[in-house]
Structures are given as C-alpha cells and as structure tokens.
Design an enzyme around this catalytic site. Structure first.
Site, PDB file in Angstrom:
ATOM      1  N   GLN A   1       0.841  -1.201   0.000  1.00 34.52           N
ATOM      2  CA  GLN A   1       0.000   0.000   0.000  1.00 34.52           C
ATOM      3  C   GLN A   1       0.876   1.252   0.000  1.00 34.52           C
ATOM      4  O   GLN A   1       1.817   1.329   0.785  1.00 34.52           O
ATOM      5  CB  GLN A   1      -0.858   0.045   1.268  1.00 34.52           C
ATOM      6  CG  GLN A   1      -1.915  -1.002   1.372  1.00 34.52           C
ATOM      7  CD  GLN A   1      -2.414  -1.096   2.813  1.00 34.52           C
ATOM      8  OE1 GLN A   1      -1.980  -1.953   3.566  1.00 34.52           O
ATOM      9  NE2 GLN A   1      -3.309  -0.205   3.207  1.00 34.52           N
TER      10      GLN A   1
ATOM     11  N   ARG B   1      -3.963  -6.747  21.252  1.00 34.26           N
ATOM     12  CA  ARG B   1      -3.423  -7.176  22.550  1.00 34.26           C
ATOM     13  C   ARG B   1      -2.421  -6.161  23.081  1.00 34.26           C
ATOM     14  O   ARG B   1      -2.327  -5.912  24.292  1.00 34.26           O
ATOM     15  CB  ARG B   1      -2.793  -8.560  22.422  1.00 34.26           C
ATOM     16  CG  ARG B   1      -3.866  -9.659  22.310  1.00 34.26           C
ATOM     17  CD  ARG B   1      -3.296 -10.997  21.866  1.00 34.26           C
ATOM     18  NE  ARG B   1      -2.170 -11.418  22.634  1.00 34.26           N
ATOM     19  CZ  ARG B   1      -1.021 -11.882  22.112  1.00 34.26           C
ATOM     20  NH1 ARG B   1      -0.875 -11.969  20.807  1.00 34.26           N
ATOM     21  NH2 ARG B   1      -0.046 -12.259  22.891  1.00 34.26           N
TER      22      ARG B   1
ATOM     23  N   PRO C   1      -4.513  -8.048  -1.099  1.00 28.79           N
ATOM     24  CA  PRO C   1      -5.449  -8.220   0.014  1.00 28.79           C
ATOM     25  C   PRO C   1      -5.488  -9.698   0.423  1.00 28.79           C
ATOM     26  O   PRO C   1      -5.830 -10.565  -0.382  1.00 28.79           O
ATOM     27  CB  PRO C   1      -6.785  -7.750  -0.555  1.00 28.79           C
ATOM     28  CG  PRO C   1      -6.637  -7.842  -2.047  1.00 28.79           C
ATOM     29  CD  PRO C   1      -5.192  -7.711  -2.367  1.00 28.79           C
TER      30      PRO C   1
ATOM     31  N   ASP D   1      -3.370  -8.125  13.315  1.00 30.70           N
ATOM     32  CA  ASP D   1      -4.400  -7.240  13.892  1.00 30.70           C
ATOM     33  C   ASP D   1      -4.655  -7.636  15.362  1.00 30.70           C
ATOM     34  O   ASP D   1      -4.842  -6.773  16.221  1.00 30.70           O
ATOM     35  CB  ASP D   1      -5.712  -7.379  13.098  1.00 30.70           C
ATOM     36  CG  ASP D   1      -5.462  -7.354  11.600  1.00 30.70           C
ATOM     37  OD1 ASP D   1      -5.884  -6.408  10.926  1.00 30.70           O
ATOM     38  OD2 ASP D   1      -4.825  -8.310  11.112  1.00 30.70           O
TER      39      ASP D   1
ATOM     40  N   HIS E   1      -8.616  -9.405   6.892  1.00 30.53           N
ATOM     41  CA  HIS E   1      -7.421  -8.637   7.235  1.00 30.53           C
ATOM     42  C   HIS E   1      -7.512  -7.383   6.361  1.00 30.53           C
ATOM     43  O   HIS E   1      -6.954  -7.322   5.266  1.00 30.53           O
ATOM     44  CB  HIS E   1      -6.131  -9.418   6.943  1.00 30.53           C
ATOM     45  CG  HIS E   1      -4.910  -8.544   7.069  1.00 30.53           C
ATOM     46  ND1 HIS E   1      -4.545  -7.938   8.251  1.00 30.53           N
ATOM     47  CD2 HIS E   1      -3.986  -8.149   6.156  1.00 30.53           C
ATOM     48  CE1 HIS E   1      -3.460  -7.219   8.055  1.00 30.53           C
ATOM     49  NE2 HIS E   1      -3.105  -7.315   6.795  1.00 30.53           N
TER      50      HIS E   1
ATOM     51  N   ARG F   1      -1.952  -6.350  17.468  1.00 28.76           N
ATOM     52  CA  ARG F   1      -2.116  -4.904  17.693  1.00 28.76           C
ATOM     53  C   ARG F   1      -3.140  -4.659  18.796  1.00 28.76           C
ATOM     54  O   ARG F   1      -2.944  -3.826  19.679  1.00 28.76           O
ATOM     55  CB  ARG F   1      -2.555  -4.228  16.385  1.00 28.76           C
ATOM     56  CG  ARG F   1      -1.417  -4.144  15.381  1.00 28.76           C
ATOM     57  CD  ARG F   1      -1.853  -3.705  14.006  1.00 28.76           C
ATOM     58  NE  ARG F   1      -0.666  -3.553  13.135  1.00 28.76           N
ATOM     59  CZ  ARG F   1      -0.687  -3.608  11.821  1.00 28.76           C
ATOM     60  NH1 ARG F   1      -1.822  -3.790  11.172  1.00 28.76           N
ATOM     61  NH2 ARG F   1       0.425  -3.469  11.113  1.00 28.76           N
TER      62      ARG F   1
HETATM   63  P1  NAD Z   1       7.893  -4.297  -1.521  1.00 28.30           P
HETATM   64  O1  NAD Z   1       7.468  -3.478  -2.696  1.00 28.30           O
HETATM   65  O2  NAD Z   1       8.901  -3.747  -0.595  1.00 28.30           O
HETATM   66  O3  NAD Z   1       8.420  -5.707  -2.039  1.00 28.30           O
HETATM   67  C1  NAD Z   1       7.723  -6.509  -2.916  1.00 28.30           C
HETATM   68  C2  NAD Z   1       8.713  -7.485  -3.523  1.00 28.30           C
HETATM   69  O4  NAD Z   1       7.990  -8.431  -4.328  1.00 28.30           O
HETATM   70  C3  NAD Z   1       9.734  -6.807  -4.460  1.00 28.30           C
HETATM   71  O5  NAD Z   1      11.035  -7.162  -4.066  1.00 28.30           O
HETATM   72  C4  NAD Z   1       9.378  -7.351  -5.839  1.00 28.30           C
HETATM   73  O6  NAD Z   1      10.506  -7.489  -6.685  1.00 28.30           O
HETATM   74  C5  NAD Z   1       8.777  -8.713  -5.475  1.00 28.30           C
HETATM   75  N1  NAD Z   1       7.912  -9.246  -6.528  1.00 28.30           N
HETATM   76  C6  NAD Z   1       6.868  -8.631  -7.136  1.00 28.30           C
HETATM   77  N2  NAD Z   1       6.305  -9.462  -8.045  1.00 28.30           N
HETATM   78  C7  NAD Z   1       7.010 -10.627  -8.001  1.00 28.30           C
HETATM   79  C8  NAD Z   1       6.895 -11.840  -8.693  1.00 28.30           C
HETATM   80  N3  NAD Z   1       5.957 -12.037  -9.626  1.00 28.30           N
HETATM   81  N4  NAD Z   1       7.773 -12.822  -8.385  1.00 28.30           N
HETATM   82  C9  NAD Z   1       8.727 -12.649  -7.452  1.00 28.30           C
HETATM   83  N5  NAD Z   1       8.890 -11.496  -6.749  1.00 28.30           N
HETATM   84  C10 NAD Z   1       8.028 -10.484  -7.026  1.00 28.30           C
HETATM   85  O7  NAD Z   1       6.546  -4.669  -0.734  1.00 28.30           O
HETATM   86  P2  NAD Z   1       6.446  -5.124   0.804  1.00 28.30           P
HETATM   87  O8  NAD Z   1       6.325  -3.925   1.660  1.00 28.30           O
HETATM   88  O9  NAD Z   1       7.526  -6.099   1.068  1.00 28.30           O
HETATM   89  O10 NAD Z   1       5.003  -5.856   0.813  1.00 28.30           O
HETATM   90  C11 NAD Z   1       4.834  -7.119   0.206  1.00 28.30           C
HETATM   91  C12 NAD Z   1       3.377  -7.560   0.366  1.00 28.30           C
HETATM   92  O11 NAD Z   1       3.103  -7.848   1.742  1.00 28.30           O
HETATM   93  C13 NAD Z   1       2.352  -6.483  -0.046  1.00 28.30           C
HETATM   94  O12 NAD Z   1       1.290  -7.064  -0.755  1.00 28.30           O
HETATM   95  C14 NAD Z   1       1.888  -5.939   1.288  1.00 28.30           C
HETATM   96  O13 NAD Z   1       0.611  -5.332   1.212  1.00 28.30           O
HETATM   97  C15 NAD Z   1       1.870  -7.210   2.098  1.00 28.30           C
HETATM   98  N6  NAD Z   1       1.776  -7.061   3.558  1.00 28.30           N
HETATM   99  C16 NAD Z   1       0.974  -7.917   4.207  1.00 28.30           C
HETATM  100  C17 NAD Z   1       0.830  -7.832   5.570  1.00 28.30           C
HETATM  101  C18 NAD Z   1      -0.091  -8.794   6.288  1.00 28.30           C
HETATM  102  O14 NAD Z   1      -0.417  -8.610   7.465  1.00 28.30           O
HETATM  103  N7  NAD Z   1      -0.538  -9.839   5.619  1.00 28.30           N
HETATM  104  C19 NAD Z   1       1.540  -6.846   6.291  1.00 28.30           C
HETATM  105  C20 NAD Z   1       2.378  -5.990   5.589  1.00 28.30           C
HETATM  106  C21 NAD Z   1       2.494  -6.103   4.216  1.00 28.30           C
END
Ligand code: NAD
Length: 309
Positions: free
Chosen positions: A80, A153, A121, A148, A175, A151
């Site tokens: 995001q 807790r 998502p 979540d 989420h 957070r």
């Molecule tokens: P980021 O932009 O820092 O890193 C994303 C990485 O994915 C990059 O290194 C990119 O090269 C790689 N990538 C993209 N497409 C790819 C593919 N097809 N094959 C291989 N590698 C690929 O992003 P981030 O901050 O590390 O976030 C990653 C994901 O985690 C996002 O979708 C974010 O929303 C999610 N996230 C989830 C939670 C959760 O609670 N589930 C919490 C935080 C972030």
C-alpha cells in the site's frame, strides 16, 4: 527444515530475518524477480546468521532451487502507498499470485508443502493461491488477523497494565478495513474481559472500545504514513506461525483459510488450531449480534472482491 521465501521487499526481508532467528530452519532459500535484491538480502542475512544459528541462506534465480521446501512463504507483490487500501492492490497482486503459485507447485511436494500467504489483500490472495495450487485448504494459510490481534493485545496491555501474553483477544474477519473485534470472547488470565476490568478497577466503556477498534484498524495506515511500509509486525506474525507449524504446537492463531462460510467458500480469519499438518481445526467463538453482523459483512466483502477477479 527447508523454507522458501518468495518476495524480498520490506516484508520478505524482515520475514527472512525473523524466521532465521527462530532457529527452526536449517536452510532458507530466497527468490525475488529482482535477483540482485534477493542476492543482497541473502548476503546480509548470512552475515547476521553468523551471530546466531548455522543456517544455509541462499538466493536463487529459478524455482527449481526451492525443491525440498516444506514451507513456502509468499510475500511478493505491491504494497500500500499512503492513502491506498489493501483492496486497491487486488488486481496487481492477483497477477503476482498467478505468476508465482504455479511455479512453486511445479517444484514442491504437494503432499506435504504448506503455503503461507502474506500478500494483500490477504484473504482473497489465499483463496486464489488455494484455487491455483489445488492444495487442501488446511495447507494454504494466510497470516490473516494474527497481526491485527497482536495490535489489539498490545493496546489492551498498555491500557490495562497486564502482559500481552495473558490476553486472549481476537480480531476476526477480513485482514482489512472490515475487520472486527470479537469483544464477546475476550478474556484475560481465563477471566472474561468485563469481570477482569471490575476486579482490577479498570473500565472499558463503549467509547473506549470504539477508539481501540479504530486504532487497530488504522494501525497499518499510521505506520505507512510514518515509515513508508509495515514489516516488523508481520515478520513477527510469520515467524510465530512458522514456529507453531514446525514444532507442531497446536496453538490457536487467527489465520485465514478457505472454508464454507454462509454456504459459500470464503477465506476469512477465525481462531484456528495450527500444527505440523497445517490447520487442524476451526473454532466458532461466541459473538454478540453486532459482532455477527460485522463478521458477516466482512465475509461478504471478501467474497465480492474474489468474485471481481
Ligand atoms: P515491496 O514493494 O517492498 O516488495 C515486494 C517485492 O515483491 C519486491 O522485491 C518485488 O521485486 C517482489 N515481486 C513482485 N512481483 C514478483 C513476482 N511475480 N515474483 C517474485 N517477486 C516479485 O513490498 P512489501 O512492503 O515487502 O510488501 C509485500 C506484500 O506484503 C504487499 O502485498 C503488502 O501489502 C503485504 N503485507 C501484508 C501484511 C499482512 O499482514 N498480511 C503486512 C504488511 C504487508
């Protein structure tokens, strides 16, 4: 155990550090479509590991090298930007899951592998990964509302001056922006929340609960505003999930997985027992009428987003 991490951005790198620090993995392989980034992460992590455990950490530039991984963590995809919701990432990250999951499945043992999904998502990406992989839903596990709930807790711990370890309180549902707090099942030290508050001369009136709900739901937005992305909290959640699986701990975690929900297959977070085989059981906590309405709404939103793909 061999663990693969796909996506080495802010989240994947922090996850790699946290998983390495559990000492649970003998080998960690890192893949990112940006090979330079993956190699740099492997170098840096390898140096850190010299201070902790003897782990083989390698960056790989093809999916064949993930063979033998019992757990594959998918943390790749767009994150995001300030002002964006998780749902805004739907189509971009569906393309990422569509790219990654078939390649992963071509190289792992489908009878044993557990996929841990982190990409947002989250709930929709779990549904998509399950559909593509055709794995039993019990082994396609989203981190769901683990973060979540942590957070929540943390806020309650500060408010009530009691350790997070003694608090059983869950955020359930999506989420995302429709997540809800299951106040009805919250307890501290085995005592329901209201009785705990009475006995310790604390009070949590509706207005305070609403503020807490707002803070939990908006925590990611605040962190993204302050440091551009969130990574430490989710890394803690993934490491905890890995520990629970590897040690076959049968702990209850609010993870997301596909299941029948209101007669439709939906991936959503509920308290679940997790162990070496993945998700072992799903629990249905007590909910007030308002909580049931909020949970249903959350389920509808997830399903609608999945159908939009
Ligand atoms: P980021 O932009 O820092 O890193 C994303 C990485 O994915 C990059 O290194 C990119 O090269 C790689 N990538 C993209 N497409 C790819 C593919 N097809 N094959 C291989 N590698 C690929 O992003 P981030 O901050 O590390 O976030 C990653 C994901 O985690 C996002 O979708 C974010 O929303 C999610 N996230 C989830 C939670 C959760 O609670 N589930 C919490 C935080 C972030």
């Amino acid at each position: 155990m061999k663990i693969a991490i796909i996506g080495l951005g802010s989240v994947g790198s922090a996850v790699a550090t946290a998983v390495a620090n559990t000492g649970m993995a003998q080998e960690i392989v890192l893949f990112d479509r940006d090979g330079v980034r993956a190699r740099a992460a492997a170098e840096d992590l390898g140096h850190a590991a010299a201070f902790s455990y003897d782990i083989k950490i390698t960056a790989v530039n093809n999916y064949r090298a993930i063979r033998g991984s019992e757990i594959v963590i998918i943390a790749a995809g767009a994150n995001q930007k300030p002002g964006q919701t998780r749902t805004d990432l739907l189509h971009a990250n569906a393309a990422v899951i569509n790219d990654i999951v078939p390649r992963v499945m071509a190289n792992v043992d489908a009878k044993n592998v557990k996929l841990i999904i982190v990409t947002n998502p989250l709930d929709v990406m779990v549904m998509l990964a399950q559909k593509i992989s055709k794995l039993p839903p019990a082994r396609v596990i989203g981190t769901g509302t683990m973060l979540d709930s942590a957070r929540l807790r943390t806020i309650l711990s500060r408010q009530l001056s009691v350790s997070t370890q003694s608090i059983n309180a869950y955020v359930l549902g999506e989420h995302g922006d429709s997540s809800m707090i299951n106040w009805s099942s919250a307890c501290i030290g085995g005592i329901d929340l209201n009785t705990f508050c009475k006995q310790t001369k604390n009070s949590l009136p509706t207005s305070t609960r609403k503020t807490i709900e707002h803070r939990v739901r908006n925590a990611a937005y605040e962190i993204i505003r302050g440091r551009g992305a969130t990574w430490d909290g989710i890394a803690g959640a993934v490491a905890d999930l890995v520990r629970c699986i590897v040690n076959d701990e049968h702990r209850i975690l609010t993870v997301s997985t596909l299941g029948a929900m209101y007669n439709k297959p939906i991936s959503i977070s509920l308290p679940r027992i997790v162990g070496r085989s993945g998700i072992i059981a799903t629990l249905q906590p007590k909910m007030s009428t308002d909580e049931t309405i909020a949970f249903r709404r959350s389920a509808r939103i997830i399903r609608r987003n999945f159908d939009a793909l």
